[in-house]
Every structure is written in structure tokens, then in C-alpha cells.
Design a protein around this motif. Structure first.
Motif, PDB file in Angstrom:
ATOM      1  N   ASN A 163      -8.550  12.979   2.072  1.00 11.60           N
ATOM      2  CA  ASN A 163      -8.588  11.986   0.635  1.00 11.60           C
ATOM      3  C   ASN A 163      -7.226  11.198   0.673  1.00 11.60           C
ATOM      4  OD1 ASN A 163     -11.326  12.631  -0.049  1.00 11.60           O
ATOM      5  ND2 ASN A 163     -10.289  14.128  -1.708  1.00 11.60           N
ATOM      6  N   ASP A 164      -6.313  11.759   1.412  1.00  9.67           N
ATOM      7  CA  ASP A 164      -4.979  11.010   1.457  1.00  9.67           C
ATOM      8  C   ASP A 164      -4.774   9.860   2.548  1.00  9.67           C
ATOM      9  OD1 ASP A 164      -4.144  12.479  -0.739  1.00  9.67           O
ATOM     10  OD2 ASP A 164      -3.273  14.197   0.330  1.00  9.67           O
ATOM     11  N   PHE A 165      -5.670   9.832   3.420  1.00  4.49           N
ATOM     12  CA  PHE A 165      -5.475   9.071   4.611  1.00  4.49           C
ATOM     13  C   PHE A 165      -5.569   7.769   4.182  1.00  4.49           C
ATOM     14  CE2 PHE A 165      -7.687   6.323   7.834  1.00  4.49           C
ATOM     15  CZ  PHE A 165      -7.222   7.070   8.964  1.00  4.49           C
ATOM     16  N   ARG A 166      -6.322   7.274   3.451  1.00  4.35           N
ATOM     17  CA  ARG A 166      -6.119   5.721   3.279  1.00  4.35           C
ATOM     18  C   ARG A 166      -4.749   5.296   2.369  1.00  4.35           C
ATOM     19  NH1 ARG A 166      -8.677   2.440  -1.635  1.00  4.35           N
ATOM     20  NH2 ARG A 166      -8.005   0.469  -1.116  1.00  4.35           N
ATOM     21  N   HIS A 167      -4.433   6.176   1.708  1.00  2.88           N
ATOM     22  CA  HIS A 167      -3.126   5.821   0.937  1.00  2.88           C
ATOM     23  C   HIS A 167      -1.747   5.842   1.575  1.00  2.88           C
ATOM     24  CE1 HIS A 167      -0.473   5.569  -2.317  1.00  2.88           C
ATOM     25  NE2 HIS A 167       0.063   6.595  -1.865  1.00  2.88           N
ATOM     26  N   MET A 168      -1.890   7.095   2.421  1.00  6.74           N
ATOM     27  CA  MET A 168      -0.727   7.346   3.349  1.00  6.74           C
ATOM     28  C   MET A 168      -0.393   5.990   4.357  1.00  6.74           C
ATOM     29  SD  MET A 168      -0.783  11.403   4.218  1.00  6.74           S
ATOM     30  CE  MET A 168      -2.004  11.042   5.335  1.00  6.74           C
ATOM     31  N   ILE A 169      -1.611   5.690   5.111  1.00 10.80           N
ATOM     32  CA  ILE A 169      -1.412   4.935   6.246  1.00 10.80           C
ATOM     33  C   ILE A 169      -1.131   3.467   5.627  1.00 10.80           C
ATOM     34  CG2 ILE A 169      -2.786   3.550   7.867  1.00 10.80           C
ATOM     35  CD1 ILE A 169      -4.149   6.261   8.614  1.00 10.80           C
ATOM     36  N   ALA A 170      -1.892   2.969   4.847  1.00 11.92           N
ATOM     37  CA  ALA A 170      -1.764   1.655   4.142  1.00 11.92           C
ATOM     38  C   ALA A 170      -0.340   1.315   3.599  1.00 11.92           C
ATOM     39  CB  ALA A 170      -2.988   1.352   3.161  1.00 11.92           C
ATOM     40  N   GLU A 171      -0.100   2.353   2.731  1.00 12.93           N
ATOM     41  CA  GLU A 171       1.292   2.256   2.031  1.00 12.93           C
ATOM     42  C   GLU A 171       2.362   2.426   2.835  1.00 12.93           C
ATOM     43  OE1 GLU A 171       1.079   0.798  -0.837  1.00 12.93           O
ATOM     44  OE2 GLU A 171      -1.134   0.993  -0.804  1.00 12.93           O
ATOM     45  N   LEU A 172       2.444   3.101   3.847  1.00 11.99           N
ATOM     46  CA  LEU A 172       3.533   3.198   4.879  1.00 11.99           C
ATOM     47  C   LEU A 172       3.757   1.843   5.524  1.00 11.99           C
ATOM     48  CD1 LEU A 172       5.711   4.898   6.371  1.00 11.99           C
ATOM     49  CD2 LEU A 172       4.326   5.788   7.744  1.00 11.99           C
ATOM     50  N   LEU A 173       2.533   1.528   6.057  1.00 13.87           N
ATOM     51  CA  LEU A 173       2.571   0.106   6.800  1.00 13.87           C
ATOM     52  C   LEU A 173       2.871  -1.106   5.811  1.00 13.87           C
ATOM     53  CD1 LEU A 173       2.282  -0.992   9.686  1.00 13.87           C
ATOM     54  CD2 LEU A 173       0.128  -1.463   9.110  1.00 13.87           C
ATOM     55  N   ILE A 174       2.352  -1.060   4.867  1.00 11.36           N
ATOM     56  CA  ILE A 174       2.810  -1.989   3.887  1.00 11.36           C
ATOM     57  C   ILE A 174       4.224  -2.052   3.571  1.00 11.36           C
ATOM     58  CG2 ILE A 174       2.380  -2.888   1.478  1.00 11.36           C
ATOM     59  CD1 ILE A 174      -0.707  -2.510   2.050  1.00 11.36           C
ATOM     60  N   GLY A 175       4.575  -1.086   3.169  1.00 10.84           N
ATOM     61  CA  GLY A 175       5.991  -0.512   2.926  1.00 10.84           C
ATOM     62  C   GLY A 175       7.135  -1.036   3.761  1.00 10.84           C
ATOM     63  N   GLY A 176       6.793  -0.967   5.112  1.00  6.92           N
ATOM     64  CA  GLY A 176       7.406  -1.323   6.255  1.00  6.92           C
ATOM     65  C   GLY A 176       7.444  -2.881   6.596  1.00  6.92           C
ATOM     66  N   ALA A 177       6.226  -3.168   6.246  1.00  2.97           N
ATOM     67  CA  ALA A 177       5.780  -4.529   6.610  1.00  2.97           C
ATOM     68  C   ALA A 177       6.099  -5.692   5.569  1.00  2.97           C
ATOM     69  CB  ALA A 177       4.541  -4.734   7.024  1.00  2.97           C
ATOM     70  N   ARG A 178       6.262  -5.256   4.507  1.00  2.00           N
ATOM     71  CA  ARG A 178       6.481  -6.039   3.207  1.00  2.00           C
ATOM     72  C   ARG A 178       7.652  -7.074   3.180  1.00  2.00           C
ATOM     73  NH1 ARG A 178       6.281  -2.596  -1.083  1.00  2.00           N
ATOM     74  NH2 ARG A 178       8.296  -2.402  -0.914  1.00  2.00           N
ATOM     75  N   ARG A 179       7.675  -8.171   3.105  1.00  2.00           N
ATOM     76  CA  ARG A 179       8.574  -9.054   3.141  1.00  2.00           C
ATOM     77  C   ARG A 179       9.330  -8.970   1.950  1.00  2.00           C
ATOM     78  NH1 ARG A 179       7.295 -15.463   4.509  1.00  2.00           N
ATOM     79  NH2 ARG A 179       9.496 -15.820   5.698  1.00  2.00           N
ATOM     80  N   ARG A 180      10.613  -8.944   1.972  1.00  2.00           N
ATOM     81  CA  ARG A 180      11.617  -8.752   1.035  1.00  2.00           C
ATOM     82  C   ARG A 180      12.404 -10.237   0.732  1.00  2.00           C
ATOM     83  NH1 ARG A 180      10.409  -3.892   3.338  1.00  2.00           N
ATOM     84  NH2 ARG A 180      10.461  -2.130   2.069  1.00  2.00           N
ATOM     85  N   GLU A 181      12.813 -10.159  -0.515  1.00  2.00           N
ATOM     86  CA  GLU A 181      13.763 -11.321  -0.742  1.00  2.00           C
ATOM     87  C   GLU A 181      15.174 -11.225   0.062  1.00  2.00           C
ATOM     88  OE1 GLU A 181      12.779 -14.307  -1.909  1.00  2.00           O
ATOM     89  OE2 GLU A 181      10.965 -13.584  -1.950  1.00  2.00           O
ATOM     90  N   GLU A 182      15.758 -12.034   0.510  1.00  2.00           N
ATOM     91  CA  GLU A 182      17.055 -11.907   1.261  1.00  2.00           C
ATOM     92  C   GLU A 182      18.245 -12.144   0.025  1.00  2.00           C
ATOM     93  OE1 GLU A 182      17.919 -12.792   4.685  1.00  2.00           O
ATOM     94  OE2 GLU A 182      16.000 -12.383   5.373  1.00  2.00           O
ATOM     95  N   THR A 183      18.977 -11.130  -0.047  1.00  2.00           N
ATOM     96  CA  THR A 183      20.270 -10.974  -0.902  1.00  2.00           C
ATOM     97  C   THR A 183      21.510 -11.545  -0.290  1.00  2.00           C
ATOM     98  OG1 THR A 183      20.698  -8.625  -0.328  1.00  2.00           O
ATOM     99  CG2 THR A 183      19.327  -9.182  -2.276  1.00  2.00           C
TER     100      THR A 183
END
Length: 183
Positions: A163-183
Motif C-alpha cells: 500500500n505504500d509503493f505508490r506514495h514512496m516512489i512518486a513522492e521521492l522522485l517528485i521531491g528530487g525532481a521538483r523545480r525550486r525557485e532560485e534564491t
């Protein structure tokens, strides 16, 4: 007695994912069929691996269709994709590590179709400002394959709840791939 070929293939994939050197006798035992029955369906290991590849490609392409990759945000489409591909994750984990499938000129064209569609999703996310542009879409696709495989192995070994498969994979990849605003 009728044999469910796809179930034999799924049993073979589950075994071969954990033990790549398994013999055809071990595959037959894991699938609950005799060695003779297994050989009637698959002449040898190469034929078995190619049948696993065909099944895996069909299931991955069906998951890509079901995920509706062009709808909504790229992040939401990625979450849907991981959820849709979960039933085939063990098979995909075996296939992406089976070197014989990727050697020489005999690479199945289905892999290119899958790669292209996944890469297009990441490119769309980059274009729309959702994903980082310093990581190539091709690399994000490869990272997704790796995370799906790792998740499948962890679930198969009982280290992670299915039951944790989808959340773990998607959120880890999205968190690492998410574009962040430059400071």
C-alpha cells in the motif's frame, strides 16, 4: 489440465527477480507446473525471458494508457503512472535487469515506445516549470525505472507494505525532481 500462461510468467518473474540464476526446474516448481509443461510453453530460458518481456511490455503500455499522462499536471500524471504500473512492478524489476534483452540489435521496439512516453512526461513537466531542468528527462525516466524496481523488490521481500509503493516512489522522485525557485 489448462495452464494459465500469464500466471506461469508472473510466477517465473517473481522467482527470477529474486534469483536471476534460477533453473527451469525451479521456475516450473515456483509456477506449480511440471518441467515438461513449462517446456511445452517455453522451449528454454531465452524463450521464457522473451515471453516475460512481451508480457511486461504489454502491461507497461497498458499502465501508460491508464495513467492518462497528458491530463492534469505532470506530477499528478506521474503519481497515476506509478499506481497503474504497480501490478507489473515485479515483472518490470526483472526485465530492466535482464541484460540479454538490451544487448545487440535485437532490442524490442516496445521499450523505445515506453521510454519515449515516460520521457515526454518529464519533458512536459520541465517545460511547465514543475520539474528541474538540470536533470535530463532521460535521466528522470531511468530513475523512475530504478525506483519502481527497488520498490518491487522491497515489497516482494516484505520490507515495505504494498500500500505504500505508490506514495514512496512518486513522492521521492517528485521531491528530487521538483523545480525550486532560485534564491
Amino acid at each position: 489440465m489448462s495452464v494459465d500462461r500469464d500466471q506461469v510468467l508472473r510466477s517465473a518473474a517473481a522467482l527470477l527477480t529474486r534469483k536471476g540464476s534460477a533453473t527451469m526446474d525451479e521456475v516450473a516448481k515456483a509456477a506449480g507446473v511440471s518441467r515438461a509443461t513449462l517446456h511445452r510453453h517455453f522451449a528454454g530460458r531465452d524463450a521464457l525471458v522473451r515471453a516475460l518481456e512481451d508480457l511486461g511490455l504489454r502491461e507497461c503500455l497498458a499502465a501508460l494508457d491508464a495513467a492518462r499522462l497528458d491530463e492534469g499536471t505532470a506530477r499528478d500524471a506521474l503519481r497515476r503512472l506509478v499506481g497503474e504500473i504497480q501490478p507489473a512492478a515485479g515483472l518490470l524489476a526483472f526485465l530492466v535487469t535482464e541484460n540479454a534483452l538490451f544487448e545487440g540489435e535485437s532490442r524490442h521496439e516496445g521499450w523505445a515506445r515506453i521510454d519515449d512516453r515516460m520521457t515526454a512526461l518529464f519533458r512536459r513537466g520541465q517545460r511547465d516549470g514543475e520539474f528541474r531542468i538540470d536533470l535530463t528527462a532521460v535521466w528522470l525516466t531511468e530513475a523512475l525505472y530504478g525506483l519502481i524496481s527497488a520498490g518491487a523488490w522491497a515489497v516482494l521481500d516484505g520490507r515495505v507494505a504494498a500500500n505504500d509503493f505508490r506514495h514512496m516512489i512518486a513522492e521521492l522522485l517528485i521531491g528530487g525532481a521538483r523545480r525550486r525557485e532560485e534564491t
